[in-house]
Design an enzyme around this catalytic site. Structure first.
Site, PDB file in Angstrom:
ATOM      1  N   ASN A 288       0.819  -1.215   0.000  1.00 56.52           N
ATOM      2  CA  ASN A 288       0.000   0.000   0.000  1.00 56.52           C
ATOM      3  C   ASN A 288       0.858   1.272   0.000  1.00 56.52           C
ATOM      4  O   ASN A 288       0.438   2.307  -0.525  1.00 56.52           O
ATOM      5  CB  ASN A 288      -0.933   0.027   1.210  1.00 56.52           C
ATOM      6  CG  ASN A 288      -2.058  -0.973   1.079  1.00 56.52           C
ATOM      7  OD1 ASN A 288      -2.372  -1.423  -0.014  1.00 56.52           O
ATOM      8  ND2 ASN A 288      -2.668  -1.326   2.198  1.00 56.52           N
TER       9      ASN A 288
ATOM     10  N   ASP B 188      -5.723   0.411  -4.112  1.00 61.47           N
ATOM     11  CA  ASP B 188      -5.105   0.565  -5.429  1.00 61.47           C
ATOM     12  C   ASP B 188      -6.096   1.149  -6.436  1.00 61.47           C
ATOM     13  O   ASP B 188      -5.858   2.189  -7.055  1.00 61.47           O
ATOM     14  CB  ASP B 188      -4.580  -0.797  -5.899  1.00 61.47           C
ATOM     15  CG  ASP B 188      -3.805  -0.694  -7.210  1.00 61.47           C
ATOM     16  OD1 ASP B 188      -3.659   0.421  -7.748  1.00 61.47           O
ATOM     17  OD2 ASP B 188      -3.362  -1.736  -7.711  1.00 61.47           O
ATOM     18  N   HIS B 189      -7.230   0.487  -6.586  1.00 61.00           N
ATOM     19  CA  HIS B 189      -8.204   0.920  -7.590  1.00 61.00           C
ATOM     20  C   HIS B 189      -8.904   2.218  -7.195  1.00 61.00           C
ATOM     21  O   HIS B 189      -9.303   3.010  -8.058  1.00 61.00           O
ATOM     22  CB  HIS B 189      -9.219  -0.188  -7.831  1.00 61.00           C
ATOM     23  CG  HIS B 189      -8.620  -1.415  -8.438  1.00 61.00           C
ATOM     24  ND1 HIS B 189      -9.200  -2.669  -8.363  1.00 61.00           N
ATOM     25  CD2 HIS B 189      -7.463  -1.586  -9.139  1.00 61.00           C
ATOM     26  CE1 HIS B 189      -8.429  -3.549  -8.972  1.00 61.00           C
ATOM     27  NE2 HIS B 189      -7.380  -2.922  -9.444  1.00 61.00           N
TER      28      HIS B 189
ATOM     29  N   ASP C 230      -6.569   4.876  -8.202  1.00 61.17           N
ATOM     30  CA  ASP C 230      -6.578   4.937  -9.669  1.00 61.17           C
ATOM     31  C   ASP C 230      -7.752   5.768 -10.179  1.00 61.17           C
ATOM     32  O   ASP C 230      -7.627   6.508 -11.157  1.00 61.17           O
ATOM     33  CB  ASP C 230      -6.657   3.530 -10.267  1.00 61.17           C
ATOM     34  CG  ASP C 230      -5.335   2.777 -10.171  1.00 61.17           C
ATOM     35  OD1 ASP C 230      -4.304   3.428  -9.915  1.00 61.17           O
ATOM     36  OD2 ASP C 230      -5.343   1.548 -10.351  1.00 61.17           O
TER      37      ASP C 230
END
Length: 386
Positions: free
Chosen positions: A51, A125-126, A129
């Site tokens: 992370n 993560d997403h 993004d």
């Protein structure tokens, strides 16, 4: 609001059952980037939390955005007769963009390498993004900018939406099929963008004034590539994946209404923000394009993060996002003829509110899931090992 729990008990139970499922068929990713990332990740220390890698990559994207905001606040720097962005800035932005893309590819491999994969890592993560979309699209805009040789701020606004809808399409697929089909456009765009930044430093922005082919300008190539990739690659592949799941009777939502719910809030955000632009008494997009893009991108990121939580926990996506309420009220005020100076103030207040609300949402969700899974978000150390 400080202790508000955004993730419901039902969603927490869904996260306990979650299994990562993704498909990547992009040749660039499979045969070039993944081997590169597999080699690179070996250089990372095993104590480095995935992370932390993810967040570092995101901060590089934000830094690029802020750097270009300083050197090109109104997107006129690349226009003829204006002071251009220094060559060294393009080199820095190009290198950092590729580094951010690389870190985004390495974080998952570090998680598997250190046996620390968790649903929180994927969500983190997403989620980042989804917010990165507005940062890298707006940063790229400075290559061409506005003016006679560039792209209008309204065209860029539409292109931003093409990118945003392309992004959410992948998570809509997973919401319905249970599988994340990684889009081809992402890898190609990141490598291309990084390369173009470096080329701009070498040849200068004046090179983009010239026709690419006959009377077809580079700015036209820029817009054509974004729209063409979305219409002829991303959208057909998404519909094909959805149809295959329907044919195999593996769809998670059988009614058309439930399958389309994730699009309600993004579409309403598009309608409201576009209405604001068209009704604006002060031509707000021309006046504050960078702030307006950021406002839209931040609201979109919050909508997308809530969708990601729902598709990972196998729960129903909310029909409408509450951030759309203040936006709706502002659009009504604009339509009723709010004073021009008040319109700018409303934009800045709304943008600030959206930013703080989204950060609060992200921090609370990370804390809630960290507590649930009994992990530290930025460390491989377990809380019970203290």
């Amino acid at each position: 609001m400080a202790g508000y729990e955004y993730v419901s008990p039902e969603q927490l139970a869904g996260f306990d059952k979650y299994k990562y499922s993704a498909v990547d068929t992009n040749p660039l990713s499979l045969y070039i980037m993944h081997p590169f990332w597999n080699t690179l990740v070996k250089a990372f220390p095993t104590w480095l939390a995935p992370n932390l890698i993810t967040f570092s990559g995101f901060l590089l994207v934000v830094f690029n955005f802020l750097l270009m905001t300083y050197f090109d606040p109104d997107f006129y720097a690349s226009a003829p007769g204006h002071k251009h962005v220094p060559d060294w800035v393009w080199i820095v932005v190009g290198i950092l963009n590729f580094m951010a893309y690389t870190l985004d590819g390495v974080d998952g491999k570090q998680a598997r390498r250190t046996n620390s994969s968790t649903p929180l890592g994927e969500l983190f993560d997403h989620g980042l993004d989804s917010w990165s979309c507005v940062y890298f699209v707006v940063t790229v805009y400075s290559i061409f900018g506005r003016g006679p040789t560039g792209v209008s701020v309204f065209v860029l606004y539409l292109l931003l939406w093409v990118v945003l809808f392309s992004f959410i399409l992948s998570h809509w697929e997973k919401y319905n099929t249970g599988i994340l089909f990684l889009p081809w456009g992402y890898d190609v765009s990141q490598v291309t963008i990084s390369f173009v930044y470096i080329v701009t430093a070498i040849v200068g922005v004046e090179a983009w004034y010239e026709p690419f082919l006959f009377n077809f300008l580079y700015r036209d190539l820029f817009t054509t590539m974004i729209i063409g990739c979305a219409i002829f690659v991303t959208l057909p592949m998404s519909l094909l994946n959805f149809f295959r799941s329907y044919k195999n009777n593996t769809l998670k939502h059988n009614s058309v209404y439930e399958a389309m719910v994730p699009f309600f809030s993004p579409c309403l955000l598009f309608i409201l923000s576009t209405a604001w632009i068209l009704w604006s008494p002060s031509d707000i997009l021309e006046l504050h394009p960078r702030v307006f893009y950021f406002m839209v991108g931040t609201a979109f990121a919050n909508i997308t993060c809530q969708l990601i939580v729902c598709q990972m926990s196998s729960t129903r996506c909310p029909t409408l996002n509450w951030l759309l309420v203040p936006l709706f009220l502002v659009v009504i005020a604009v339509n009723l003829g709010v004073a021009s100076y008040l319109e700018s103030l409303l934009l800045y207040l709304l943008t600030t509110g959206f930013t703080l609300a989204h950060i609060h949402y992200g921090v609370r969700v990370v804390k809630q899931l960290s507590s649930h899974f009994q992990i530290y978000p930025f460390s491989l150390k377990k809380p019970n090992s203290d």
